[in-house]
Design a protein around this motif. Structure first.
Motif, PDB file in Angstrom:
ATOM      1  N   SER A  17     -41.585 -25.124  78.934  1.00 37.50           N
ATOM      2  CA  SER A  17     -42.999 -25.496  79.061  1.00 37.50           C
ATOM      3  C   SER A  17     -43.937 -24.387  78.584  1.00 37.50           C
ATOM      4  O   SER A  17     -45.120 -24.634  78.346  1.00 37.50           O
ATOM      5  N   GLU A  18     -43.418 -23.165  78.422  1.00 35.48           N
ATOM      6  CA  GLU A  18     -44.199 -22.060  77.877  1.00 35.48           C
ATOM      7  C   GLU A  18     -43.524 -21.602  76.588  1.00 35.48           C
ATOM      8  O   GLU A  18     -42.300 -21.473  76.544  1.00 35.48           O
ATOM      9  N   THR A  19     -44.304 -21.412  75.544  1.00 43.42           N
ATOM     10  CA  THR A  19     -43.740 -21.096  74.240  1.00 43.42           C
ATOM     11  C   THR A  19     -44.463 -19.913  73.598  1.00 43.42           C
ATOM     12  O   THR A  19     -45.611 -19.612  73.933  1.00 43.42           O
ATOM     13  N   ALA A  20     -43.760 -19.273  72.679  1.00 43.15           N
ATOM     14  CA  ALA A  20     -44.348 -18.198  71.878  1.00 43.15           C
ATOM     15  C   ALA A  20     -43.730 -18.256  70.488  1.00 43.15           C
ATOM     16  O   ALA A  20     -42.553 -18.577  70.338  1.00 43.15           O
ATOM     17  N   THR A  21     -44.533 -17.958  69.493  1.00 38.27           N
ATOM     18  CA  THR A  21     -44.056 -17.900  68.115  1.00 38.27           C
ATOM     19  C   THR A  21     -44.583 -16.622  67.479  1.00 38.27           C
ATOM     20  O   THR A  21     -45.764 -16.322  67.588  1.00 38.27           O
ATOM     21  N   VAL A  22     -43.681 -15.888  66.840  1.00 41.99           N
ATOM     22  CA  VAL A  22     -44.047 -14.680  66.111  1.00 41.99           C
ATOM     23  C   VAL A  22     -43.779 -14.949  64.634  1.00 41.99           C
ATOM     24  O   VAL A  22     -42.683 -15.363  64.264  1.00 41.99           O
ATOM     25  N   THR A  23     -44.786 -14.721  63.807  1.00 46.52           N
ATOM     26  CA  THR A  23     -44.650 -14.892  62.366  1.00 46.52           C
ATOM     27  C   THR A  23     -45.001 -13.566  61.696  1.00 46.52           C
ATOM     28  O   THR A  23     -46.040 -12.983  61.999  1.00 46.52           O
ATOM     29  N   VAL A  24     -44.122 -13.085  60.835  1.00 44.52           N
ATOM     30  CA  VAL A  24     -44.374 -11.858  60.087  1.00 44.52           C
ATOM     31  C   VAL A  24     -44.341 -12.195  58.606  1.00 44.52           C
ATOM     32  O   VAL A  24     -43.345 -12.697  58.096  1.00 44.52           O
ATOM     33  N   VAL A  25     -45.452 -11.917  57.935  1.00 42.89           N
ATOM     34  CA  VAL A  25     -45.578 -12.167  56.496  1.00 42.89           C
ATOM     35  C   VAL A  25     -45.594 -10.818  55.787  1.00 42.89           C
ATOM     36  O   VAL A  25     -46.375  -9.939  56.150  1.00 42.89           O
ATOM     37  N   THR A  26     -44.712 -10.669  54.801  1.00 41.97           N
ATOM     38  CA  THR A  26     -44.626  -9.424  54.048  1.00 41.97           C
ATOM     39  C   THR A  26     -44.982  -9.698  52.590  1.00 41.97           C
ATOM     40  O   THR A  26     -44.445 -10.618  51.974  1.00 41.97           O
ATOM     41  N   ALA A  27     -45.917  -8.888  52.071  1.00 42.10           N
ATOM     42  CA  ALA A  27     -46.321  -8.996  50.666  1.00 42.10           C
ATOM     43  C   ALA A  27     -46.936  -7.671  50.242  1.00 42.10           C
ATOM     44  O   ALA A  27     -47.618  -7.017  51.034  1.00 42.10           O
ATOM     45  N   ASN A  28     -46.675  -7.279  49.024  1.00 43.99           N
ATOM     46  CA  ASN A  28     -47.251  -6.048  48.472  1.00 43.99           C
ATOM     47  C   ASN A  28     -47.003  -4.827  49.357  1.00 43.99           C
ATOM     48  O   ASN A  28     -47.904  -4.025  49.591  1.00 43.99           O
ATOM     49  N   LYS A  29     -45.795  -4.732  49.901  1.00 43.84           N
ATOM     50  CA  LYS A  29     -45.378  -3.621  50.757  1.00 43.84           C
ATOM     51  C   LYS A  29     -46.184  -3.503  52.045  1.00 43.84           C
ATOM     52  O   LYS A  29     -46.264  -2.443  52.646  1.00 43.84           O
ATOM     53  N   GLN A  30     -46.797  -4.600  52.480  1.00 45.62           N
ATOM     54  CA  GLN A  30     -47.521  -4.643  53.738  1.00 45.62           C
ATOM     55  C   GLN A  30     -47.016  -5.823  54.547  1.00 45.62           C
ATOM     56  O   GLN A  30     -46.594  -6.838  53.987  1.00 45.62           O
ATOM     57  N   ALA A  31     -47.072  -5.690  55.873  1.00 46.18           N
ATOM     58  CA  ALA A  31     -46.644  -6.773  56.750  1.00 46.18           C
ATOM     59  C   ALA A  31     -47.752  -7.079  57.748  1.00 46.18           C
ATOM     60  O   ALA A  31     -48.417  -6.174  58.246  1.00 46.18           O
ATOM     61  N   VAL A  32     -47.935  -8.369  58.014  1.00 47.90           N
ATOM     62  CA  VAL A  32     -48.913  -8.823  58.990  1.00 47.90           C
ATOM     63  C   VAL A  32     -48.183  -9.716  59.981  1.00 47.90           C
ATOM     64  O   VAL A  32     -47.460 -10.638  59.584  1.00 47.90           O
ATOM     65  N   ALA A  33     -48.375  -9.435  61.277  1.00 47.11           N
ATOM     66  CA  ALA A  33     -47.756 -10.247  62.320  1.00 47.11           C
ATOM     67  C   ALA A  33     -48.813 -11.106  62.996  1.00 47.11           C
ATOM     68  O   ALA A  33     -49.929 -10.649  63.255  1.00 47.11           O
ATOM     69  N   THR A  34     -48.437 -12.359  63.264  1.00 45.56           N
ATOM     70  CA  THR A  34     -49.279 -13.264  64.035  1.00 45.56           C
ATOM     71  C   THR A  34     -48.449 -13.741  65.217  1.00 45.56           C
ATOM     72  O   THR A  34     -47.303 -14.156  65.043  1.00 45.56           O
ATOM     73  N   VAL A  35     -49.025 -13.656  66.405  1.00 49.29           N
ATOM     74  CA  VAL A  35     -48.323 -14.073  67.619  1.00 49.29           C
ATOM     75  C   VAL A  35     -49.148 -15.150  68.301  1.00 49.29           C
ATOM     76  O   VAL A  35     -50.344 -14.972  68.553  1.00 49.29           O
ATOM     77  N   GLY A  36     -48.504 -16.277  68.574  1.00 52.04           N
ATOM     78  CA  GLY A  36     -49.152 -17.366  69.312  1.00 52.04           C
ATOM     79  C   GLY A  36     -48.362 -17.631  70.579  1.00 52.04           C
ATOM     80  O   GLY A  36     -47.141 -17.760  70.526  1.00 52.04           O
ATOM     81  N   VAL A  37     -49.054 -17.673  71.705  1.00 53.24           N
ATOM     82  CA  VAL A  37     -48.379 -17.878  72.987  1.00 53.24           C
ATOM     83  C   VAL A  37     -49.121 -18.961  73.769  1.00 53.24           C
ATOM     84  O   VAL A  37     -50.345 -18.943  73.854  1.00 53.24           O
ATOM     85  N   SER A  38     -48.354 -19.877  74.338  1.00 52.55           N
ATOM     86  CA  SER A  38     -48.916 -20.916  75.188  1.00 52.55           C
ATOM     87  C   SER A  38     -48.220 -20.821  76.547  1.00 52.55           C
ATOM     88  O   SER A  38     -47.016 -21.064  76.644  1.00 52.55           O
ATOM     89  N   VAL A  39     -48.996 -20.447  77.584  1.00 56.96           N
ATOM     90  CA  VAL A  39     -48.439 -20.297  78.916  1.00 56.96           C
ATOM     91  C   VAL A  39     -49.280 -21.048  79.937  1.00 56.96           C
ATOM     92  O   VAL A  39     -50.460 -21.331  79.699  1.00 56.96           O
ATOM     93  N   ALA A  40     -48.689 -21.329  81.081  1.00 55.02           N
ATOM     94  CA  ALA A  40     -49.387 -21.978  82.174  1.00 55.02           C
ATOM     95  C   ALA A  40     -50.411 -20.989  82.769  1.00 55.02           C
ATOM     96  O   ALA A  40     -50.167 -19.779  82.792  1.00 55.02           O
ATOM     97  N   PRO A  41     -51.548 -21.485  83.216  1.00 61.96           N
ATOM     98  CA  PRO A  41     -52.548 -20.589  83.803  1.00 61.96           C
ATOM     99  C   PRO A  41     -51.996 -19.723  84.924  1.00 61.96           C
ATOM    100  O   PRO A  41     -52.400 -18.573  85.083  1.00 61.96           O
ATOM    101  N   SER A  42     -51.050 -20.226  85.673  1.00 63.39           N
ATOM    102  CA  SER A  42     -50.470 -19.456  86.778  1.00 63.39           C
ATOM    103  C   SER A  42     -49.639 -18.269  86.291  1.00 63.39           C
ATOM    104  O   SER A  42     -49.343 -17.351  87.051  1.00 63.39           O
ATOM    105  N   SER A  43     -49.285 -18.246  85.015  1.00 63.95           N
ATOM    106  CA  SER A  43     -48.493 -17.143  84.438  1.00 63.95           C
ATOM    107  C   SER A  43     -49.360 -15.985  83.959  1.00 63.95           C
ATOM    108  O   SER A  43     -48.838 -14.921  83.659  1.00 63.95           O
ATOM    109  N   LEU A  44     -50.649 -16.191  83.849  1.00 62.50           N
ATOM    110  CA  LEU A  44     -51.535 -15.145  83.330  1.00 62.50           C
ATOM    111  C   LEU A  44     -51.627 -13.990  84.309  1.00 62.50           C
ATOM    112  O   LEU A  44     -51.700 -14.173  85.519  1.00 62.50           O
ATOM    113  N   LYS A  45     -51.605 -12.790  83.745  1.00 61.96           N
ATOM    114  CA  LYS A  45     -51.691 -11.576  84.570  1.00 61.96           C
ATOM    115  C   LYS A  45     -53.043 -10.950  84.421  1.00 61.96           C
ATOM    116  O   LYS A  45     -53.641 -10.933  83.419  1.00 61.96           O
TER     117      LYS A  45
END
Length: 74
Positions: free
Chosen positions: A46-74
């Motif tokens: 029921s809670e998910t996360a996705t990490v995407t790393v794109v590499t181009a021209n000797k540089q890398a960019v990471a994007t992180v998406g997380v979906s969690v229940a409100p009760s999980s938030l710290k």
């Protein structure tokens, strides 16, 4: 970068989804194009996360998406 986010998310109780079961059906073609995708779940999926790393021209960019229940938030 991918290792850092994997360690961080698994430390928070997420489990890595095997590549064959990942939400992105185009994972293999994306990896060939310089993009790596890693999916994670917890709380019986029921809670998910996705990490995407794109590499181009000797540089890398990471994007992180997380979906969690409100009760999980710290």
């Amino acid at each position: 970068m991918l290792d850092y986010y994997t360690k961080t998310l698994t430390g928070e109780g997420f489990t890595e989804v095997p590549a064959a079961s990942a939400s992105s059906s185009t994972s293999a073609s994306m990896a060939a194009a310089g993009t790596l995708v890693r999916d994670f779940v917890r709380s019986n999926g029921s809670e998910t996360a996705t990490v995407t790393v794109v590499t181009a021209n000797k540089q890398a960019v990471a994007t992180v998406g997380v979906s969690v229940a409100p009760s999980s938030l710290k």
